[in-house]
Design a protein around this motif. Structure first.
Motif, PDB file in Angstrom:
ATOM      1  N   SER A 199       2.135   3.344 -10.238  1.00 40.24           N
ATOM      2  CA  SER A 199       0.922   2.871 -10.923  1.00 40.24           C
ATOM      3  C   SER A 199       1.187   2.638 -12.406  1.00 40.24           C
ATOM      4  O   SER A 199       0.689   1.662 -12.992  1.00 40.24           O
ATOM      5  CB  SER A 199      -0.223   3.872 -10.741  1.00 40.24           C
ATOM      6  OG  SER A 199       0.113   5.134 -11.288  1.00 40.24           O
ATOM      7  N   GLU A 200       1.992   3.518 -13.029  1.00 43.19           N
ATOM      8  CA  GLU A 200       2.320   3.320 -14.437  1.00 43.19           C
ATOM      9  C   GLU A 200       3.134   2.045 -14.643  1.00 43.19           C
ATOM     10  O   GLU A 200       2.889   1.278 -15.585  1.00 43.19           O
ATOM     11  CB  GLU A 200       3.100   4.516 -14.985  1.00 43.19           C
ATOM     12  CG  GLU A 200       2.301   5.820 -15.052  1.00 43.19           C
ATOM     13  CD  GLU A 200       2.485   6.661 -13.804  1.00 43.19           C
ATOM     14  OE1 GLU A 200       2.308   7.883 -13.899  1.00 43.19           O
ATOM     15  OE2 GLU A 200       2.819   6.095 -12.737  1.00 43.19           O
ATOM     16  N   PHE A 201       4.103   1.812 -13.739  1.00 39.76           N
ATOM     17  CA  PHE A 201       4.909   0.605 -13.840  1.00 39.76           C
ATOM     18  C   PHE A 201       4.061  -0.644 -13.592  1.00 39.76           C
ATOM     19  O   PHE A 201       4.249  -1.666 -14.255  1.00 39.76           O
ATOM     20  CB  PHE A 201       6.066   0.659 -12.841  1.00 39.76           C
ATOM     21  CG  PHE A 201       7.293   1.349 -13.360  1.00 39.76           C
ATOM     22  CD1 PHE A 201       8.381   0.619 -13.795  1.00 39.76           C
ATOM     23  CD2 PHE A 201       7.359   2.733 -13.427  1.00 39.76           C
ATOM     24  CE1 PHE A 201       9.516   1.248 -14.284  1.00 39.76           C
ATOM     25  CE2 PHE A 201       8.479   3.374 -13.902  1.00 39.76           C
ATOM     26  CZ  PHE A 201       9.571   2.632 -14.340  1.00 39.76           C
TER      27      PHE A 201
ATOM     28  N   SER B   7      16.187   4.962 -20.375  1.00 43.15           N
ATOM     29  CA  SER B   7      16.242   3.503 -20.239  1.00 43.15           C
ATOM     30  C   SER B   7      16.918   3.086 -18.941  1.00 43.15           C
ATOM     31  O   SER B   7      16.491   2.120 -18.292  1.00 43.15           O
ATOM     32  CB  SER B   7      16.974   2.894 -21.441  1.00 43.15           C
ATOM     33  OG  SER B   7      18.294   3.402 -21.540  1.00 43.15           O
ATOM     34  N   GLY B   8      17.961   3.790 -18.527  1.00 38.24           N
ATOM     35  CA  GLY B   8      18.647   3.447 -17.282  1.00 38.24           C
ATOM     36  C   GLY B   8      17.754   3.628 -16.071  1.00 38.24           C
ATOM     37  O   GLY B   8      17.697   2.763 -15.190  1.00 38.24           O
ATOM     38  N   TYR B   9      17.052   4.748 -16.018  1.00 43.21           N
ATOM     39  CA  TYR B   9      16.137   5.014 -14.897  1.00 43.21           C
ATOM     40  C   TYR B   9      15.001   4.006 -14.891  1.00 43.21           C
ATOM     41  O   TYR B   9      14.606   3.491 -13.839  1.00 43.21           O
ATOM     42  CB  TYR B   9      15.595   6.439 -15.006  1.00 43.21           C
ATOM     43  CG  TYR B   9      14.693   6.849 -13.864  1.00 43.21           C
ATOM     44  CD1 TYR B   9      15.237   7.169 -12.621  1.00 43.21           C
ATOM     45  CD2 TYR B   9      13.314   6.921 -14.024  1.00 43.21           C
ATOM     46  CE1 TYR B   9      14.407   7.541 -11.567  1.00 43.21           C
ATOM     47  CE2 TYR B   9      12.484   7.295 -12.984  1.00 43.21           C
ATOM     48  CZ  TYR B   9      13.039   7.606 -11.754  1.00 43.21           C
ATOM     49  OH  TYR B   9      12.228   7.970 -10.714  1.00 43.21           O
ATOM     50  N   PHE B  10      14.472   3.708 -16.076  1.00 39.83           N
ATOM     51  CA  PHE B  10      13.382   2.747 -16.205  1.00 39.83           C
ATOM     52  C   PHE B  10      13.800   1.388 -15.637  1.00 39.83           C
ATOM     53  O   PHE B  10      13.080   0.780 -14.845  1.00 39.83           O
ATOM     54  CB  PHE B  10      12.983   2.601 -17.672  1.00 39.83           C
ATOM     55  CG  PHE B  10      11.985   1.512 -17.937  1.00 39.83           C
ATOM     56  CD1 PHE B  10      10.628   1.746 -17.815  1.00 39.83           C
ATOM     57  CD2 PHE B  10      12.408   0.236 -18.308  1.00 39.83           C
ATOM     58  CE1 PHE B  10       9.698   0.735 -18.052  1.00 39.83           C
ATOM     59  CE2 PHE B  10      11.491  -0.771 -18.546  1.00 39.83           C
ATOM     60  CZ  PHE B  10      10.139  -0.524 -18.419  1.00 39.83           C
ATOM     61  N   ARG B  11      14.979   0.896 -16.038  1.00 43.94           N
ATOM     62  CA  ARG B  11      15.436  -0.420 -15.580  1.00 43.94           C
ATOM     63  C   ARG B  11      15.655  -0.428 -14.069  1.00 43.94           C
ATOM     64  O   ARG B  11      15.302  -1.395 -13.386  1.00 43.94           O
ATOM     65  CB  ARG B  11      16.723  -0.803 -16.300  1.00 43.94           C
ATOM     66  CG  ARG B  11      16.544  -1.075 -17.787  1.00 43.94           C
ATOM     67  CD  ARG B  11      17.827  -1.631 -18.393  1.00 43.94           C
ATOM     68  NE  ARG B  11      17.686  -1.890 -19.807  1.00 43.94           N
ATOM     69  CZ  ARG B  11      18.043  -1.028 -20.763  1.00 43.94           C
ATOM     70  NH1 ARG B  11      18.551   0.138 -20.435  1.00 43.94           N
ATOM     71  NH2 ARG B  11      17.879  -1.347 -22.032  1.00 43.94           N
ATOM     72  N   ASN B  12      16.233   0.635 -13.534  1.00 44.37           N
ATOM     73  CA  ASN B  12      16.498   0.701 -12.094  1.00 44.37           C
ATOM     74  C   ASN B  12      15.211   0.693 -11.285  1.00 44.37           C
ATOM     75  O   ASN B  12      15.099  -0.005 -10.260  1.00 44.37           O
ATOM     76  CB  ASN B  12      17.318   1.949 -11.761  1.00 44.37           C
ATOM     77  CG  ASN B  12      18.744   1.859 -12.229  1.00 44.37           C
ATOM     78  OD1 ASN B  12      19.273   0.757 -12.427  1.00 44.37           O
ATOM     79  ND2 ASN B  12      19.395   3.001 -12.427  1.00 44.37           N
TER      80      ASN B  12
ATOM     81  N   GLU C 196      11.696   0.169 -25.714  1.00 43.29           N
ATOM     82  CA  GLU C 196      10.385   0.602 -26.197  1.00 43.29           C
ATOM     83  C   GLU C 196       9.438   0.908 -25.037  1.00 43.29           C
ATOM     84  O   GLU C 196       8.666   1.869 -25.086  1.00 43.29           O
ATOM     85  CB  GLU C 196       9.781  -0.487 -27.090  1.00 43.29           C
ATOM     86  CG  GLU C 196      10.578  -0.754 -28.363  1.00 43.29           C
ATOM     87  CD  GLU C 196       9.983  -1.890 -29.169  1.00 43.29           C
ATOM     88  OE1 GLU C 196       8.967  -2.471 -28.718  1.00 43.29           O
ATOM     89  OE2 GLU C 196      10.533  -2.211 -30.239  1.00 43.29           O
ATOM     90  N   LEU C 197       9.519   0.103 -23.986  1.00 43.96           N
ATOM     91  CA  LEU C 197       8.624   0.306 -22.845  1.00 43.96           C
ATOM     92  C   LEU C 197       8.914   1.617 -22.134  1.00 43.96           C
ATOM     93  O   LEU C 197       7.983   2.320 -21.705  1.00 43.96           O
ATOM     94  CB  LEU C 197       8.760  -0.859 -21.868  1.00 43.96           C
ATOM     95  CG  LEU C 197       8.322  -2.234 -22.396  1.00 43.96           C
ATOM     96  CD1 LEU C 197       8.646  -3.321 -21.374  1.00 43.96           C
ATOM     97  CD2 LEU C 197       6.835  -2.239 -22.724  1.00 43.96           C
TER      98      LEU C 197
ATOM     99  N   THR D   3       0.835  -1.199   0.000  1.00 39.32           N
ATOM    100  CA  THR D   3       0.000   0.000   0.000  1.00 39.32           C
ATOM    101  C   THR D   3       0.868   1.247   0.000  1.00 39.32           C
ATOM    102  O   THR D   3       0.601   2.214  -0.736  1.00 39.32           O
ATOM    103  CB  THR D   3      -0.924   0.003   1.231  1.00 39.32           C
ATOM    104  OG1 THR D   3      -1.791  -1.133   1.171  1.00 39.32           O
ATOM    105  CG2 THR D   3      -1.762   1.271   1.273  1.00 39.32           C
ATOM    106  N   ALA D   4       1.914   1.244   0.819  1.00 36.07           N
ATOM    107  CA  ALA D   4       2.842   2.376   0.845  1.00 36.07           C
ATOM    108  C   ALA D   4       3.568   2.510  -0.489  1.00 36.07           C
ATOM    109  O   ALA D   4       3.809   3.624  -0.969  1.00 36.07           O
ATOM    110  CB  ALA D   4       3.843   2.194   1.984  1.00 36.07           C
ATOM    111  N   GLN D   5       3.900   1.375  -1.096  1.00 35.96           N
ATOM    112  CA  GLN D   5       4.607   1.392  -2.373  1.00 35.96           C
ATOM    113  C   GLN D   5       3.773   2.040  -3.475  1.00 35.96           C
ATOM    114  O   GLN D   5       4.315   2.692  -4.376  1.00 35.96           O
ATOM    115  CB  GLN D   5       4.974  -0.035  -2.771  1.00 35.96           C
ATOM    116  CG  GLN D   5       5.870  -0.138  -4.001  1.00 35.96           C
ATOM    117  CD  GLN D   5       6.147  -1.581  -4.372  1.00 35.96           C
ATOM    118  OE1 GLN D   5       5.230  -2.394  -4.471  1.00 35.96           O
ATOM    119  NE2 GLN D   5       7.408  -1.920  -4.563  1.00 35.96           N
ATOM    120  N   GLN D   6       2.464   1.902  -3.395  1.00 37.94           N
ATOM    121  CA  GLN D   6       1.591   2.463  -4.422  1.00 37.94           C
ATOM    122  C   GLN D   6       1.654   3.987  -4.476  1.00 37.94           C
ATOM    123  O   GLN D   6       1.243   4.584  -5.467  1.00 37.94           O
ATOM    124  CB  GLN D   6       0.151   2.009  -4.185  1.00 37.94           C
ATOM    125  CG  GLN D   6      -0.071   0.535  -4.465  1.00 37.94           C
ATOM    126  CD  GLN D   6      -1.513   0.124  -4.259  1.00 37.94           C
ATOM    127  OE1 GLN D   6      -2.241   0.720  -3.461  1.00 37.94           O
ATOM    128  NE2 GLN D   6      -1.951  -0.900  -4.959  1.00 37.94           N
TER     129      GLN D   6
END
Length: 210
Positions: A166-168, A196-201, A187-188, A157-160
């Motif tokens: 929510s997008e992830f 891309s680096g921030y997305f993967r992390n 692409e994601l 719940t805290a993670q949300q």
């Protein structure tokens, strides 16, 4: 002793409790017991099913997963509350039995399309533990595991409330609901307007996998 939805049958709370207590009391001294709880439908307050049949589909999907685990008389499964399922195995169990069982349930639920489409990949918690038949106490282990589940649900719940969560989460749900499609991180991340680096992390941080 049965809770019935369509053709799938699974032991209800009282039936499961009685069966587990009987098995534990008659087990040879020093026997291992793997006990597991699965809590489903977290964060489901705002979910509205269009009809009763769609609800039964998801119940049958979960019941089918749980029933597939019990291959012999030393393995029992049951539905002990509206959203909680339990499993117990007795005997000379391998050291990694509970860990492999938990991984198996998590994998099957992540690919349960009807359930995931309604509730999402972050909507269930599965925990297990191994104990000895010598000091097994059904009520104590259920209470202790329920507390662990509550703590995990609170953490989620805290993670949300975390940035982009929510997008992830929606993105991860779509990946599991369409496994035949190739999903590339480059692409994601463009869909979320992130590097891309921030997305993967962040994906690894939220879900524990790359």
């Amino acid at each position: 002793e049965w809770s019935c939805f369509n053709a799938m049958r699974i032991i209800n709370r009282s039936g499961f409790e009685s069966a587990v207590k009987r098995a534990a009391s008659s087990a040879p001294a020093g026997s291992s017991i793997c006990f597991l709880l699965l809590k489903t439908e977290l964060f489901s307050e705002n979910i509205q099913f269009e009809n009763h049949e769609s609800r039964l589909v998801t119940l049958n999907e979960i019941a089918g997963i749980m029933k597939s685990l019990s291959g012999n008389r030393n393995e029992l499964c049951g539905r002990i509350s509206e959203n909680t399922y339990a499993f117990a195995a007795f005997g000379n169990l391998p050291d990694n039995y509970c860990e492999n069982l938990t991984d198996r349930i998590n994998c099957m639920l992540l690919h349960a399309s009807s359930y995931i489409s309604e509730y999402g990949t972050n909507s269930f918690v599965c925990i297990s533990d191994t104990c000895s038949s010598d000091d097994f106490n059904y009520d104590s282990i259920v209470a202790e595991m329920n507390e662990r589940i509550k703590a995990e649900a609170a953490a989620r719940t805290a993670q949300q409330r975390q940035p982009h969560f929510s997008e992830f989460q929606n993105l991860r749900d779509s990946i599991y609901l369409d496994p035949s499609e190739a999903h590339y991180s480059d692409e994601l991340c463009q869909k979320l307007c992130l590097s891309s680096g921030y997305f993967r992390n962040i994906y690894k941080k939220y879900f524990g996998i790359s």
